[in-house]
Structure formats: C-alpha cells, structure tokens
Design an enzyme around this catalytic site. Structure first.
Site, PDB file in Angstrom:
ATOM      1  N   THR A  50      44.188  38.867  36.262  1.00  0.00           N
ATOM      2  CA  THR A  50      44.642  37.852  35.300  1.00  0.00           C
ATOM      3  C   THR A  50      43.960  36.545  35.661  1.00  0.00           C
ATOM      4  O   THR A  50      43.302  36.439  36.695  1.00  0.00           O
ATOM      5  CB  THR A  50      46.176  37.645  35.373  1.00  0.00           C
ATOM      6  OG1 THR A  50      46.475  36.928  36.575  1.00  0.00           O
ATOM      7  CG2 THR A  50      46.931  38.958  35.345  1.00  0.00           C
ATOM      8  N   ASP A  51      44.141  35.530  34.811  1.00  0.00           N
ATOM      9  CA  ASP A  51      43.545  34.226  35.116  1.00  0.00           C
ATOM     10  C   ASP A  51      44.111  33.648  36.404  1.00  0.00           C
ATOM     11  O   ASP A  51      43.421  32.978  37.157  1.00  0.00           O
ATOM     12  CB  ASP A  51      43.786  33.252  33.952  1.00  0.00           C
ATOM     13  CG  ASP A  51      42.949  33.649  32.731  1.00  0.00           C
ATOM     14  OD1 ASP A  51      41.990  34.436  32.914  1.00  0.00           O
ATOM     15  OD2 ASP A  51      43.275  33.203  31.626  1.00  0.00           O
ATOM     16  N   CYS A  52      45.386  33.923  36.649  1.00  0.00           N
ATOM     17  CA  CYS A  52      46.004  33.367  37.854  1.00  0.00           C
ATOM     18  C   CYS A  52      45.889  34.307  39.055  1.00  0.00           C
ATOM     19  O   CYS A  52      46.026  33.882  40.203  1.00  0.00           O
ATOM     20  CB  CYS A  52      47.457  33.010  37.589  1.00  0.00           C
ATOM     21  SG  CYS A  52      48.344  34.209  36.597  1.00  0.00           S
ATOM     22  N   TYR A  53      45.660  35.601  38.796  1.00  0.00           N
ATOM     23  CA  TYR A  53      45.484  36.593  39.871  1.00  0.00           C
ATOM     24  C   TYR A  53      44.212  37.395  39.606  1.00  0.00           C
ATOM     25  O   TYR A  53      44.259  38.499  39.069  1.00  0.00           O
ATOM     26  CB  TYR A  53      46.690  37.553  39.923  1.00  0.00           C
ATOM     27  CG  TYR A  53      47.986  36.912  40.355  1.00  0.00           C
ATOM     28  CD1 TYR A  53      48.211  36.612  41.703  1.00  0.00           C
ATOM     29  CD2 TYR A  53      48.987  36.634  39.427  1.00  0.00           C
ATOM     30  CE1 TYR A  53      49.400  36.034  42.103  1.00  0.00           C
ATOM     31  CE2 TYR A  53      50.179  36.057  39.820  1.00  0.00           C
ATOM     32  CZ  TYR A  53      50.383  35.756  41.157  1.00  0.00           C
ATOM     33  OH  TYR A  53      51.564  35.191  41.560  1.00  0.00           O
ATOM     34  N   PRO A  54      43.052  36.809  39.922  1.00  0.00           N
ATOM     35  CA  PRO A  54      41.789  37.434  39.484  1.00  0.00           C
ATOM     36  C   PRO A  54      41.419  38.741  40.187  1.00  0.00           C
ATOM     37  O   PRO A  54      40.707  39.556  39.619  1.00  0.00           O
ATOM     38  CB  PRO A  54      40.745  36.352  39.774  1.00  0.00           C
ATOM     39  CG  PRO A  54      41.385  35.440  40.768  1.00  0.00           C
ATOM     40  CD  PRO A  54      42.847  35.503  40.556  1.00  0.00           C
TER      41      PRO A  54
END
Lengths: 133, 389
Positions: B127-131
């Site tokens: 994700t954008d926060c957990y690449p």
C-alpha cells in the site's frame, strides 16, 4: 529354567522353513512370538524362548547351524524424561503394562515386559519415546 | 464467613493456611467440612492437559520499509494475520505447510517460549503507507513487542471418558482408542481440577488471577462452549463437559515446563497448558465444594466409534474408579488411561501454594461472574438464504 529373548533374522531363501516347530519339538522350548515380519528382503522374528538352560543353548546353536542370524534382544525403549510430561497417553496402548505409572503418577518403563511393538511411540504426544539402538 | 480482603491480609502477613485441592480432601475426610471452613483460607488447584483452543497474539514490530502483513507464516505454519499490519494470532492446532502433522502452531508457541529463533515469512499486496510486499526474517520471543497467550477455551470443567466399540482402532483427540473397547481414556485432574473445586463459579470469574504456563495469568471471559447448564450430581458437580474459561497471560514469562506442543496421531496438533487457580474458602459452602473427592466426581463414558454428534453413553464412572486402572462396561473390564498429567497438575498446585504462601500471590474477587444460565447450542445445517454478498 532359562529364559531368553532373541531377534532372529532369516534370509529370503530361508523363509519357508518351519523353524519354530523344531525349537518346540526337538528342544522342548516354550516360544512366545513377540514380533514377526516378512519383507521382500528378509524375515524377522522376535522370540521369547524358555526351557531348560541347556536346551535354550542347544536350540540357539541349532538356529545358527541353519544360518539364521541370532541376536539377543538388546534394544528397548528410551523414554526421554526431559520431554515426557507423564500424561499417560502411552499407557493407553501398551499391551503388556511395560509402560505404567508408579504410585506418584510418574511414568515408569519396565524393559522386561516390553515387546517393542512401538504402539507407544505412535501414541506419545510429545515424541518422548523411541526405540533404543 | 471470610472476605477476600481478610484472606489477602493473612496472605500478606504470612499467616494464611493454604492447602492443595488433594490435601484439603484428605483434611475434610478426617476433620469435616466445618473444620475446613474454619481453618483453611486458600485451596490451590492444578491441571496440565492438551487444550486445542489455545493460541497467542504477537506483534512483530515494523520493518523498514514497513509491510502490511497479509499472509504470515512462522516456521512454515500459517498464522492468522487479518488484523493490523504486524499483529498476528498463532493458533495451536494449525499445521505446518511443509511437514504437516510433524509440526504446528503448538510447537511454534513452545519454541518461542524456549527462546528458539523462529522464521517469519510474510507477503502483502503493498500500500502507499506499507510499500513492502514480502519479508523473510528470523525472530525470537524477546524481539516481539507483545506476545500473550489468549486461549479461548481452557480448564474444561470435567470431560468425557472415551471408548471405542467398533472393530478398528480410532485415532482421536482422546488418544488412540483400541477396538472392541480395548481401553478407555479420560482427561481431567479430577479433584485437583480448577472448576471442579468451584462447581458453581462463585469465586472463579472474569478477572480472576491464576497460574498460567508458569507465570500469572487471568480469566478473560467465559470460555467457548461454556455450558453451565450441564447435568449435575447432587453435590453440584457436572457429570459431563461443562464450564470453560478463556485465559490470558504473558507468554514472555512462561516456561516450556508448563506449555508444551503436542501431537495426537492422525488427529493433529494441540497444546499442553498448565493452569492453576487459587480458591478462597469464603464460607462453609466453598469448603464443601473443595472437599468433594474423586469418589464423588463422575464422568460419562461415550462411544467414539459413533460418528454422530450425539454419541451413545455407557454410564458414569468416578475419578476414583478411573484412577484405579479399570472400569467395567457390559461386564467387561476395560483398562483406563489418562491424557492429562496428574503429576504435573500436582506440581502446579504445589507451586501455586508456594506462590500464595511465600510470594504473596493474593486472590482476586471476580470483576464479573461467569454466566450460569445458558446452554451449549449445536450448529444446524440450513439452506443459505442468499445473505452472503
């Protein structure tokens, strides 16, 4: 009277010989078949022999003459006391009472009574039991 | 009548009289229940048996760059990760994807407690926060932020006696059941068992501080399948599986002496959990309950060869008979064997006694009592109504 427990190993070509008959008939031995197994390679028979001491010796001598490999049943079980939790699952399947509890519910093992069926090895939930070699 | 505060004051001043649940049965037999009520302050209980509904919540901390772990494995055992990014729950019965029955969640828990390194593998969609999309590393219990056992069901108040009337061997969670009723297995510590010493849950409730896995733990909730309305004898003891407890405790302080992974042949993995609960002797009624001995606690023998949920029963047998080595069913003597360790249950009750006496382990009144008014519902099979999206 003498009693001995032995492991007999037969070559493939000996498998059809009625060995136990001769031990009973010719040497007057009382036999207790503890285990018997035939594979494509060999036959194995774990026997309890009892009778007069000289007869037990002669019987074993005769077996050797027939080229049967005779070894004393030296193995038993090893119960790893660090792993064992004294639960009792093994006592549920032990057919001879070789594995049983002492008065304070500690698991005990009596090698004399063990016929090495290894049902306990299967039943042990913490893998504390194995055959000793 | 004694209050919790009075008992705790005696514990703090080193004057409390503490007996194990076996010792108190002997005292009750000799001197009577009234004497027990007057002289004994605390009775300690213990059990050490396989408890499948066990598991642990873990928090791994964040890697750099971080990952929102979607699927997680510990030593190839899948663990539940449908929680926040690096939280997971290891279920005791989960099997290794690599070696199957040889290793499972219960063993992961044991290995972590033993301080052994465990391989952590996880994948994600990113994700954008957990690449990060995948990770493979090694962890130990000390590395984790939190690690606590949260067992949805432990300390079953009584259980079945298992027998097998059919002609083939059955491999069950009650051990190996020999054909033609060749054996009978049972699995509680009888008069030493926690909930059998407080049959109506007067002192064991939500918030009760207990011995769990070698450290202190707590009763978190009623356990799953809690069945307080089970049939009971005149003395109040259930005659079949009844109450249960959900337990919580700090895994970092536990010991593999009291938490052990286990495997039942062709059934699966479970976890031995050591539990001990102190019972305050508040009044004569509590004294009466703790004085009930094995001869007056009964379990019901069920035929595990019947595949239906409702299994036919072969009658009730006391724990005294079960401990004696055989029971008689239809005229046949059947050898009995336990699956929970009485020896280690005694060790736990003794250890808890020492904690109360010497280490000032005080007692807690329940924050809220366990429910006593509901039964145990079955799962009915009905045609789906289409509610699923």
């Amino acid at each position: 009277m003498a009693e001995q427990r032995v492991v007999l190993t037969f070559h493939r070509w000996q498998l059809d010989k009625p060995v136990t008959y001769h031990l009973v008939k010719d040497y007057d031995l009382v036999l207790n078949i503890l285990q018997a197994k035939v594979t494509t390679e060999e036959g194995k028979l774990v026997l309890g022999l009892s009778g007069l001491e000289q007869n037990v010796e002669k019987g074993i001598e005769w077996l050797k003459e027939q080229q049967v490999i005779v070894e004393p049943l030296a193995t038993g079980l090893s119960v790893n006391k660090d792993s064992c939790v004294d639960c009792g699952a093994c006592t549920a399947v032990c057919p001879t009472g070789a594995l049983s509890f002492s008065d304070d519910w500690t698991l005990g093992y009596d090698e004399e009574k063990c016929i090495l069926c290894l049902a306990c090895e299967t039943a042990c939930p913490v893998r504390a039991i194995e055959e000793k070699f | 009548m004694k209050s919790y505060e009075e008992i705790n004051e005696k514990i703090r001043s080193g004057k409390a009289v503490v007996l194990t649940a076996e010792e108190v049965v002997a005292l009750g037999r000799e001197k009577g229940v009234k004497h027990v009520a007057e002289t004994v302050d605390v009775v300690t209980t213990g059990t050490f048996g396989p408890m499948c509904s066990s598991g642990a919540f873990l928090n791994f901390g964040h890697s750099d760059p971080p990952i929102k772990m979607q699927k997680v494995w510990l030593n190839d055992v899948p663990v539940f990760a449908g929680l926040a990014a690096v939280d997971a729950y290891v279920g005791a019965t989960e099997l290794s994807e690599n070696v199957g029955f040889d290793y499972g969640g219960g063993h992961v828990i044991e290995d972590l407690i033993a301080g052994k390194p465990v391989v952590l593998r996880a994948i994600s969609y990113g994700t954008d926060c957990y690449p990060r999309r995948e990770i493979e590393t090694e962890i130990t219990l000390a590395d984790l932020n939190q690690a606590y056992l949260f067992n949805p069901r432990n300390a079953y108040q009584n259980y079945n006696i298992a027998v097998n009337s059919c002609a083939r061997t059955l491999n069950t969670y009650m051990g190996i059941l020999l054909p033609n009723m060749g054996n009978a297995t049972y699995s509680t510590s009888g008069e030493l068992s926690p909930l059998l010493n407080d049959p109506h849950y007067r002192t064991i409730g939500i918030g009760t501080r207990i011995f769990m896995g070698g450290t202190e733990g707590y009763v978190a909730w009623e356990g799953t399948q809690h069945n307080p309305m089970q049939a009971r004898g005149d003395n109040g003891e259930p005659l079949a599986p009844s109450g249960t407890l959900a337990l919580i405790g700090d895994m970092k302080k536990m010991s593999t002496r009291y938490i052990r992974g286990s495997y039942y042949y062709k059934y699966g993995i479970s976890l031995f959990v050591g539990v001990g609960i102190p019972i305050p002797i508040l009044d004569e009624e509590m004294a009466r309950c703790v004085c009930i001995g094995n001869e007056d606690i009964y379990a019901t023998a069920l035929d595990y060869s019947v595949e239906n949920r409702a299994k036919p029963n072969f009658g009730r047998f006391s724990y005294k008979e079960l401990r004696g080595g055989s029971i008689t069913i239809n005229g046949k003597s059947i050898p009995t064997a336990p699956l929970s360790s009485l020896k280690r249950a005694r060790e736990i009750a003794d250890l808890l006694k020492t904690w109360v006496k010497d280490e000032k382990f005080t007692l807690t009144a329940p924050v809220k009592p366990l429910p006593t008014d509901h039964g145990f519902k079955p799962l009915n099979i009905v045609p789906p109504t289409g509610a699923m999206v």
